[in-house]
Scaffold this active site. Structure first.
Site, mmCIF file in Angstrom:
data_model
loop_
_atom_site.group_PDB
_atom_site.id
_atom_site.type_symbol
_atom_site.label_atom_id
_atom_site.label_comp_id
_atom_site.label_asym_id
_atom_site.label_seq_id
_atom_site.Cartn_x
_atom_site.Cartn_y
_atom_site.Cartn_z
ATOM 1 N N ASP A 22 0.859 -1.088 0.084
ATOM 2 C CA ASP A 22 -0.008 0.105 0.032
ATOM 3 C C ASP A 22 0.868 1.398 -0.011
ATOM 4 O O ASP A 22 1.812 1.183 0.667
ATOM 5 C CB ASP A 22 -0.960 0.095 1.307
ATOM 6 N N HIS A 39 2.106 3.365 -9.169
ATOM 7 C CA HIS A 39 1.695 1.916 -9.409
ATOM 8 C C HIS A 39 2.868 1.079 -10.337
ATOM 9 O O HIS A 39 3.382 0.165 -9.881
ATOM 10 C CB HIS A 39 0.127 1.476 -10.247
ATOM 11 N N LEU A 133 10.134 -20.832 -5.033
ATOM 12 C CA LEU A 133 9.359 -19.727 -4.229
ATOM 13 C C LEU A 133 8.296 -20.081 -5.064
ATOM 14 O O LEU A 133 7.741 -19.893 -6.189
ATOM 15 C CB LEU A 133 9.903 -18.244 -4.304
HETATM 16 C C1 IPE Z 1 -5.582 -2.610 -0.190
HETATM 17 O O1 IPE Z 1 -5.147 -1.651 -0.273
HETATM 18 C C2 IPE Z 1 -5.509 -3.387 -1.384
HETATM 19 C C3 IPE Z 1 -4.108 -3.454 -2.147
HETATM 20 C C4 IPE Z 1 -3.028 -3.154 -1.683
HETATM 21 C C5 IPE Z 1 -4.349 -4.142 -3.387
HETATM 22 P P1 IPE Z 1 -6.303 -0.519 -0.377
HETATM 23 O O2 IPE Z 1 -5.372 0.977 -0.254
HETATM 24 O O3 IPE Z 1 -7.336 -0.552 -1.495
HETATM 25 O O4 IPE Z 1 -7.039 -0.424 1.171
HETATM 26 P P2 IPE Z 1 -7.997 0.723 1.949
HETATM 27 O O5 IPE Z 1 -8.995 1.047 0.733
HETATM 28 O O6 IPE Z 1 -6.955 1.841 2.157
HETATM 29 O O7 IPE Z 1 -8.517 -0.119 3.163
HETATM 30 C C1 IPE Z 2 -1.947 0.120 -3.317
HETATM 31 O O1 IPE Z 2 -1.665 1.467 -3.251
HETATM 32 C C2 IPE Z 2 -2.160 -0.344 -4.830
HETATM 33 C C3 IPE Z 2 -3.277 -0.807 -5.166
HETATM 34 C C4 IPE Z 2 -4.427 -0.751 -4.398
HETATM 35 C C5 IPE Z 2 -3.674 -1.161 -6.414
HETATM 36 P P1 IPE Z 2 -2.666 2.824 -3.190
HETATM 37 O O2 IPE Z 2 -3.159 2.901 -4.784
HETATM 38 O O3 IPE Z 2 -3.811 2.139 -2.458
HETATM 39 O O4 IPE Z 2 -1.982 3.852 -2.861
HETATM 40 P P2 IPE Z 2 -2.272 4.927 -1.745
HETATM 41 O O5 IPE Z 2 -2.989 4.038 -0.567
HETATM 42 O O6 IPE Z 2 -3.733 5.607 -2.374
HETATM 43 O O7 IPE Z 2 -1.283 5.777 -1.403
HETATM 44 MG MG MG Z 3 -4.173 2.579 -0.634
#
Ligand code: IPE
Ligand code: IPE
Ligand code: MG
Length: 248
Positions: A22, A39, A133
């Site tokens: 995240d 991303h 792995l």
């Molecule tokens: C969780 O992250 C999903 C992934 C990393 C793929 P999110 O950014 O979507 O989670 P929330 O919405 O903050 O809980």
């Molecule tokens: C996690 O990073 C990746 C996915 C959920 C695909 P985020 O896109 O949630 O990044 P933040 O949380 O907005 O910084």
């Molecule tokens: Mg996020």
């Protein structure tokens, strides 16, 4: 697997790490870049972490790539994430195969385009016999979906008479989950500062050790992974017993 497996050399046995990657969006925002740049940077972190797990001779790495709730994001971001997933499946799989990595994808895959599903099938088939792995990608995955689909399969077995309702136990459910057959995650890592599960693996996290870091996923690296592993080894896993019992 060698006896001096680095991930097992100290403290607790460590077979399976799962990661909520995240913080990509915030990483990009800090740099005045579009979320998608985050991303892309996140994918290059993932490449390094997979290599790190191969070096550490870990058995299983599961990463949360796209949650069942992420469809709620703006259409453009979802579209770009799908493109990135397709590109990664096309470009990265050969290298994974060379490193003896077995790729698996868990989640409700019917929601993906035919192109992505074909790429997944090809990558899984190519690497199916690798015994290094196990790299598990959770895509359109939700912990509740997983328990629900397992329940549905069990219900069908009861309906057809293969199974008696009284014989359903925890193993029955476990055997129908998307990760069935793999060791349960020992260590859960979430980058990006949030302290929640966000509907990632639920059933198998029952006794997992949690590690949270404020580092945004694109900034995460092998050294930080080792720090998380060290923290895991320093813990006492009691599984309900007392500390004294463990010393006996
Ligand atoms: C969780 O992250 C999903 C992934 C990393 C793929 P999110 O950014 O979507 O989670 P929330 O919405 O903050 O809980
Ligand atoms: C996690 O990073 C990746 C996915 C959920 C695909 P985020 O896109 O949630 O990044 P933040 O949380 O907005 O910084
Ligand atoms: Mg996020």
């Amino acid at each position: 697997m060698s006896a001096d497996n680095p991930t097992r050399a100290r403290g607790n046995a460590l077979k399976h790490i799962c990661i909520i990657m995240d913080g990509n969006g915030r990483w990009a925002k800090k740099r005045f870049m579009p979320r998608f740049a985050g991303h892309k940077a996140g994918l290059s972190t993932l490449r390094k972490i997979v290599a790190g797990c191969v070096e550490e001779e870990l058995e299983v790495l599961t990463v949360f790539a796209f949650s069942s709730e992420n469809w709620r994001r703006p259409e453009k971001e979802v579209g770009l994430l799908m493109e990135l997933f397709a590109t990664a499946l096309t470009r990265e799989v050969k290298k994974l195969h060379e490193h003896n990595v077995q790729l698996r994808v868990i989640g409700e895959l019917s929601a993906f385009s035919e192109k992505i599903r074909t790429l997944i099938d090809e990558a899984v088939a190519l690497t199916a016999n690798n015994d290094g792995l196990v790299f598990n990608i959770a895509a359109n995955y939700g912990g509740r979906w997983d328990i629900m689909q397992a329940t549905r399969q069990v219900a069908l077995e009861v309906k057809t008479g293969e199974l008696a309702a009284d014989d359903i136990d925890e193993d029955t459910i476990e055997q129908h989950l998307a990760m069935s057959g793999l060791p349960e995650p020992d260590l859960f890592i979430r980058t990006g500062g949030e302290k929640r599960i966000s509907n990632f693996i639920l059933w198998q996290l029952a006794y997992c050790e949690f590690y949270f870091t404020d580092i945004l996923w694109p900034d995460f690296n092998k050294k930080m992974l080792i720090k998380a592993i060290d923290s895991f080894h320093a813990r006492q896993r009691r599984f309900g017993r007392t500390g004294e019992q463990l010393k006996e």
